[in-house]
Design a protein around this motif. Structure first.
Motif, PDB file in Angstrom:
ATOM      1  N   VAL A  97       0.829  -1.206  -0.001  1.00 26.70           N
ATOM      2  CA  VAL A  97       0.011  -0.233  -0.062  1.00 26.70           C
ATOM      3  C   VAL A  97       0.823   1.324  -0.033  1.00 26.70           C
ATOM      4  O   VAL A  97       0.583   2.226  -0.688  1.00 26.70           O
ATOM      5  N   GLU A  98       2.013   1.181   0.888  1.00 27.35           N
ATOM      6  CA  GLU A  98       2.796   2.262   0.726  1.00 27.35           C
ATOM      7  C   GLU A  98       3.435   2.511  -0.268  1.00 27.35           C
ATOM      8  O   GLU A  98       3.631   3.749  -0.844  1.00 27.35           O
ATOM      9  N   SER A  99       3.952   1.483  -1.168  1.00 28.26           N
ATOM     10  CA  SER A  99       4.684   1.964  -2.302  1.00 28.26           C
ATOM     11  C   SER A  99       3.625   2.507  -3.468  1.00 28.26           C
ATOM     12  O   SER A  99       4.090   3.386  -4.230  1.00 28.26           O
ATOM     13  N   LEU A 100       2.520   1.891  -3.620  1.00 28.29           N
ATOM     14  CA  LEU A 100       1.214   2.492  -4.312  1.00 28.29           C
ATOM     15  C   LEU A 100       1.061   4.000  -4.257  1.00 28.29           C
ATOM     16  O   LEU A 100       0.503   4.736  -5.175  1.00 28.29           O
ATOM     17  N   MET A 101       1.302   4.464  -2.841  1.00 24.56           N
ATOM     18  CA  MET A 101       1.027   5.768  -2.632  1.00 24.56           C
ATOM     19  C   MET A 101       2.237   6.713  -3.288  1.00 24.56           C
ATOM     20  O   MET A 101       1.971   8.011  -3.459  1.00 24.56           O
ATOM     21  N   LYS A 102       3.082   6.032  -3.991  1.00 22.46           N
ATOM     22  CA  LYS A 102       4.052   6.746  -4.866  1.00 22.46           C
ATOM     23  C   LYS A 102       3.480   7.521  -5.975  1.00 22.46           C
ATOM     24  O   LYS A 102       3.982   8.711  -6.323  1.00 22.46           O
ATOM     25  N   PRO A 167       8.518   0.995  -6.572  1.00 23.61           N
ATOM     26  CA  PRO A 167       9.482   1.699  -5.741  1.00 23.61           C
ATOM     27  C   PRO A 167      10.675   1.719  -6.323  1.00 23.61           C
ATOM     28  O   PRO A 167      11.367   1.268  -7.370  1.00 23.61           O
ATOM     29  N   ALA A 168      11.677   2.834  -5.860  1.00 23.78           N
ATOM     30  CA  ALA A 168      12.984   3.226  -6.565  1.00 23.78           C
ATOM     31  C   ALA A 168      13.928   2.142  -6.823  1.00 23.78           C
ATOM     32  O   ALA A 168      14.438   1.755  -7.607  1.00 23.78           O
ATOM     33  N   HIS A 169      14.000   1.151  -5.806  1.00 28.91           N
ATOM     34  CA  HIS A 169      15.318   0.128  -5.923  1.00 28.91           C
ATOM     35  C   HIS A 169      14.487  -1.083  -7.026  1.00 28.91           C
ATOM     36  O   HIS A 169      15.423  -1.387  -7.564  1.00 28.91           O
ATOM     37  N   ILE A 170      13.405  -0.988  -6.945  1.00 26.83           N
ATOM     38  CA  ILE A 170      12.955  -2.282  -8.003  1.00 26.83           C
ATOM     39  C   ILE A 170      12.958  -1.425  -9.382  1.00 26.83           C
ATOM     40  O   ILE A 170      13.471  -2.076 -10.302  1.00 26.83           O
TER      41      ILE A 170
END
Length: 283
Positions: A97-102, A167-170
């Motif tokens: 959920v946190e990454s989709l908030m991107k 996410p940035a690292h992915i």
């Protein structure tokens, strides 16, 4: 040598800006846009002056634009803050959920708008709305402007999606596989491959096992180089984002095999999907 010098200059420029941080995402957006535009115009100038062949200019665009763009991400203050704020968490999980908030992050919107603008230009050129012979000469395999709809357009869409959603690292790992691996496979495969080591299918496949090995080796090196450059910027904040050797090797191997078996017109898409799924399955 010239393009190595250009790339090193970009690294130095960005390093100075990180040491003296920019004050807003808007300023970072302008700086990043100017850096990417300078690279695109340099490659176009080289192609126009026949300093190198169309094939070489296309591969340079493919392999340089992405890494230079990724190096600009730390210039965005909100991106820098998000990395620092997440530093205390465990290894980030993709599609939480946190990454989709991107999607609502100011830095993500600013960052993604740069490849979006370039991709939109490519689309307009491909359909003849914008007459840009330099871009056609720089990017098209056959000189037909519709070629842009395959490699360059797909490349741009992938960068927009990765910048917005992943996410940035992915995103960094997947995009470095695509940028470095694909271009290296084509270059090494053409130079050192032969009929005897071509992939047996699909029919009339010109890609070679030598190219696939080059894809895997260069992807692994490129991914870790970019992560270590980020470590130089973020220090321990980025430490939890560095992928394991196993995940990088596996995703690079899968990406290399898929690239070798994919038609040239869609290999950008297939490599992106394959490496992303490999990383997600490991995570």
């Amino acid at each position: 040598f010239f393009f190595c010098l250009f790339f090193c200059s970009c690294v130095c420029l960005i390093a100075v800006m990180v040491l003296f941080p920019l004050q807003s995402d808007g300023v970072a957006f302008v700086v990043t846009g100017c850096v990417c535009l300078a690279l695109e115009q340099t490659l176009r100038f080289v192609a126009d002056r026949n300093v190198c062949s169309t094939t070489v200019s296309r591969r340079l665009t493919h392999s340089l634009m992405g890494p230079v763009f990724l190096l600009c991400w730390p210039l965005f203050p909100s991106f820098f803050a998000s990395v620092a704020n997440n530093a205390g968490t465990s290894s980030p999980v993709p599609f939480s959920v946190e990454s989709l908030m991107k999607l609502s992050s100011p830095s993500a919107l600013y960052i993604a708008s740069i490849p979006f603008a370039i991709t939109l230009k490519f689309l307009l050129v491909a359909f003849g709305v914008v007459n840009d012979k330099g871009t056609v000469k720089m990017l098209c395999r056959t000189g037909n402007k519709r070629d842009i709809l395959y490699g360059p357009f797909a490349y741009g869409v992938i960068f927009v999606v990765a910048s917005l959603v992943l996410p940035a690292h992915i995103a960094m790992t997947v995009l470095m596989n695509l940028c470095i691996g694909d271009a290296t496979a084509a270059t090494i495969g053409q130079a050192y491959g032969g009929r005897s080591n071509r992939w047996p299918f699909p029919n009339n496949n010109l890609k070679t096992f030598v190219g696939t090995i080059a894809f895997i080796a260069s992807s692994i090196a490129g991914v870790f180089l970019m992560h270590f450059l980020y470590m130089a910027v973020f220090g321990d904040y980025w430490a939890h984002c560095i992928p394991s050797l196993f995940s990088v090797v596996l995703s690079s191997c899968i990406g290399g095999i898929i690239e070798g078996l994919s038609p040239s017109k869609i290999d950008n898409i297939t490599v992106f999907i394959a490496t992303l799924l490999a990383l997600l399955s490991i995570s």
